[in-house]
Motif scaffolding. Structure first.
Motif, mmCIF file in Angstrom:
data_model
loop_
_atom_site.group_PDB
_atom_site.id
_atom_site.type_symbol
_atom_site.label_atom_id
_atom_site.label_comp_id
_atom_site.label_asym_id
_atom_site.label_seq_id
_atom_site.Cartn_x
_atom_site.Cartn_y
_atom_site.Cartn_z
ATOM 1 N N ALA A 1 18.899 1.511 0.069
ATOM 2 C CA ALA A 1 18.280 1.518 -1.250
ATOM 3 C C ALA A 1 16.890 2.136 -1.296
ATOM 4 O O ALA A 1 16.292 2.497 -0.281
ATOM 5 C CB ALA A 1 18.212 0.084 -1.771
ATOM 6 N N ALA A 2 16.398 2.222 -2.548
ATOM 7 C CA ALA A 2 15.024 2.620 -2.849
ATOM 8 C C ALA A 2 14.273 1.414 -3.385
ATOM 9 O O ALA A 2 14.853 0.541 -4.033
ATOM 10 C CB ALA A 2 15.018 3.738 -3.889
ATOM 11 N N ASP A 3 12.982 1.376 -3.120
ATOM 12 C CA ASP A 3 12.120 0.349 -3.685
ATOM 13 C C ASP A 3 10.759 0.988 -3.935
ATOM 14 O O ASP A 3 10.472 2.080 -3.415
ATOM 15 C CB ASP A 3 11.980 -0.838 -2.729
ATOM 16 N N GLU A 4 9.952 0.350 -4.738
ATOM 17 C CA GLU A 4 8.589 0.841 -4.985
ATOM 18 C C GLU A 4 7.618 0.098 -4.078
ATOM 19 O O GLU A 4 7.693 -1.124 -3.957
ATOM 20 C CB GLU A 4 8.186 0.632 -6.445
ATOM 21 N N MET A 5 6.711 0.852 -3.426
ATOM 22 C CA MET A 5 5.678 0.206 -2.627
ATOM 23 C C MET A 5 4.482 -0.077 -3.530
ATOM 24 O O MET A 5 3.585 0.738 -3.682
ATOM 25 C CB MET A 5 5.249 1.078 -1.447
ATOM 26 N N LEU A 6 4.491 -1.255 -4.116
ATOM 27 C CA LEU A 6 3.388 -1.650 -4.979
ATOM 28 C C LEU A 6 2.218 -2.167 -4.151
ATOM 29 O O LEU A 6 1.058 -1.930 -4.476
ATOM 30 C CB LEU A 6 3.870 -2.717 -5.961
ATOM 31 N N TYR A 7 2.548 -2.860 -3.047
ATOM 32 C CA TYR A 7 1.533 -3.433 -2.166
ATOM 33 C C TYR A 7 1.710 -2.854 -0.766
ATOM 34 O O TYR A 7 2.651 -3.229 -0.053
ATOM 35 C CB TYR A 7 1.670 -4.957 -2.117
ATOM 36 N N PRO A 8 0.816 -1.964 -0.325
ATOM 37 C CA PRO A 8 0.988 -1.333 0.992
ATOM 38 C C PRO A 8 1.112 -2.324 2.141
ATOM 39 O O PRO A 8 1.863 -2.085 3.089
ATOM 40 C CB PRO A 8 -0.285 -0.481 1.124
ATOM 41 N N GLU A 9 0.411 -3.459 2.055
ATOM 42 C CA GLU A 9 0.449 -4.417 3.166
ATOM 43 C C GLU A 9 1.817 -5.089 3.299
ATOM 44 O O GLU A 9 2.103 -5.716 4.323
ATOM 45 C CB GLU A 9 -0.644 -5.475 3.001
ATOM 46 N N ASN A 10 2.673 -4.971 2.280
ATOM 47 C CA ASN A 10 4.010 -5.576 2.339
ATOM 48 C C ASN A 10 5.075 -4.640 2.892
ATOM 49 O O ASN A 10 6.232 -5.037 3.063
ATOM 50 C CB ASN A 10 4.449 -6.044 0.944
ATOM 51 N N TRP A 11 4.706 -3.390 3.159
ATOM 52 C CA TRP A 11 5.688 -2.390 3.603
ATOM 53 C C TRP A 11 6.480 -2.859 4.815
ATOM 54 O O TRP A 11 7.687 -2.666 4.902
ATOM 55 C CB TRP A 11 4.978 -1.067 3.906
#
Length: 342
Positions: free
Chosen positions: A135-145
């Protein structure tokens, strides 16, 4: 500091170890990643369709949707690569509203971040296991990658994040395609500068570590429309817009020029039904121009089982609780129409 420290969360390594991606799914992801990479490097002429709910708010309905998508994928896989949207963090314009499953695994209950991180990972893994689609997701919070770095095959950087240095630097360490959306102002140079930054190596601080990154040559642009100073939506998917972007790419030292067209948001004025017409216009533009065909590698479409949207707690299975989406029947028909252009 006026912070209330509620509790320390497990590290991404802890979560990945406890909820590991099974070996057979690792192989599926490796194959999918290679196929998608070939599109962005120009080795494959397949067209990418990133499609799915505005927000992945419910595991059962999201996986139901993706199982339907997998059946369609079998019929179009010689021409298209379908990448389901499993968007687990949602940017909010004013800060209010549902912020995604990481915040609230149950949209009707209070935030629970530990349960949310686990729910996010379990949903992604279940979707791969049941559909064979990564899937695809949006990286809204870089620290959660790190919590999903071994699961995703595509990452989007939103219009409000694309100017942020930490987002750009973090993307420079990815090994999967990452789409940089134009900012809400519509300034294409900002978007291209973000691509340039992410394609080059960097040294920076990430989650308490000093890190080096090699640069991500698969970073590319995403056109999502703009908003002017009067609050009016300004589309940027038209033939002239795509030609302009192609010319701007030609003036910059960027690898693998590529663009994805977001058919919703400011391109449609959030009139979800317009995504059908917009997508068909983009496909027609690709037929008219070899340069546009080389540049435009895919589209993004917001789609769910039921069309439209509802408020949190509305109770309609498979209906968005954030932005309105195309319903399943229209979405399936549109995918076949896209394949017919190819």
């Amino acid at each position: 500091m006026s912070f209330e420290f509620i509790g320390k969360l497990p590290t991404p390594e802890d979560i990945r170890e406890e909820f590991a991606l099974p070996r057979e799914l690792v192989k599926i992801k490796e194959k999918r990643d290679a196929e998608i990479r070939d599109v962005f490097t120009g080795r494959s002429s397949k067209f990418v369709v990133i499609i799915g709910p505005c927000s992945a708010d419910n595991e059962d309905s999201v996986c139901d949707y993706i199982a339907r998508l997998a059946k369609v994928n079998e019929k179009v896989k010689d021409k298209l690569i379908l990448i389901p949207r499993i968007y687990t963090n949602k940017p909010r314009t004013t800060g209010d509203g549902y912020k995604g499953i990481v915040h609230q695994p149950d949209p009707e209950k209070k935030p629970d971040f530990l349960a949310g991180l686990i729910a996010m990972r379990k949903m992604h893994i279940r979707a791969i296991a049941e559909s064979g689609l990564t899937a695809a997701d949006e990286m809204l919070y870089p620290e959660n990658w790190g919590y999903v770095s071994d699961i995703l095959s595509y990452v989007a950087i939103g219009a409000r994040s694309v100017e942020d240095q930490q987002h750009r630097l973090t993307v420079s360490g990815f090994d999967v395609p990452s789409g940089m959306k134009n900012p809400t102002s519509g300034d294409l140079s900002v978007m291209l500068n973000s691509v340039y930054a992410a394609q080059h190596p960097h040294s920076f601080i990430y989650r308490g570590w000093a890190v080096n990154t090699p640069g991500n040559e698969l970073t590319h642009t995403v056109l999502r429309g703009a908003v002017n100073k009067h609050g009016n939506n300004i589309p940027n998917y038209h033939y002239e817009d795509l030609n302009l972007l192609s010319e701007m790419y030609g003036k910059m030292d960027l690898k693998n020029p590529a663009c994805i067209i977001d058919a919703n948001h400011s391109n449609s004025g959030k009139k979800y039904e317009q995504q059908i017409r917009i997508t068909k216009e983009v496909m027609h533009s690709r037929k008219l121009s070899a340069d546009i065909r080389r540049l435009v590698k895919g589209v993004m479409i917001e789609s769910y089982i039921q069309e439209g949207c509802q408020k949190v707690g509305g109770g309609v299975y498979g209906k968005s609780i954030t932005d309105p989406c195309l319903g399943w029947e229209d979405s399936e028909r549109l995918i076949y129409d896209i394949a017919s252009y190819e």
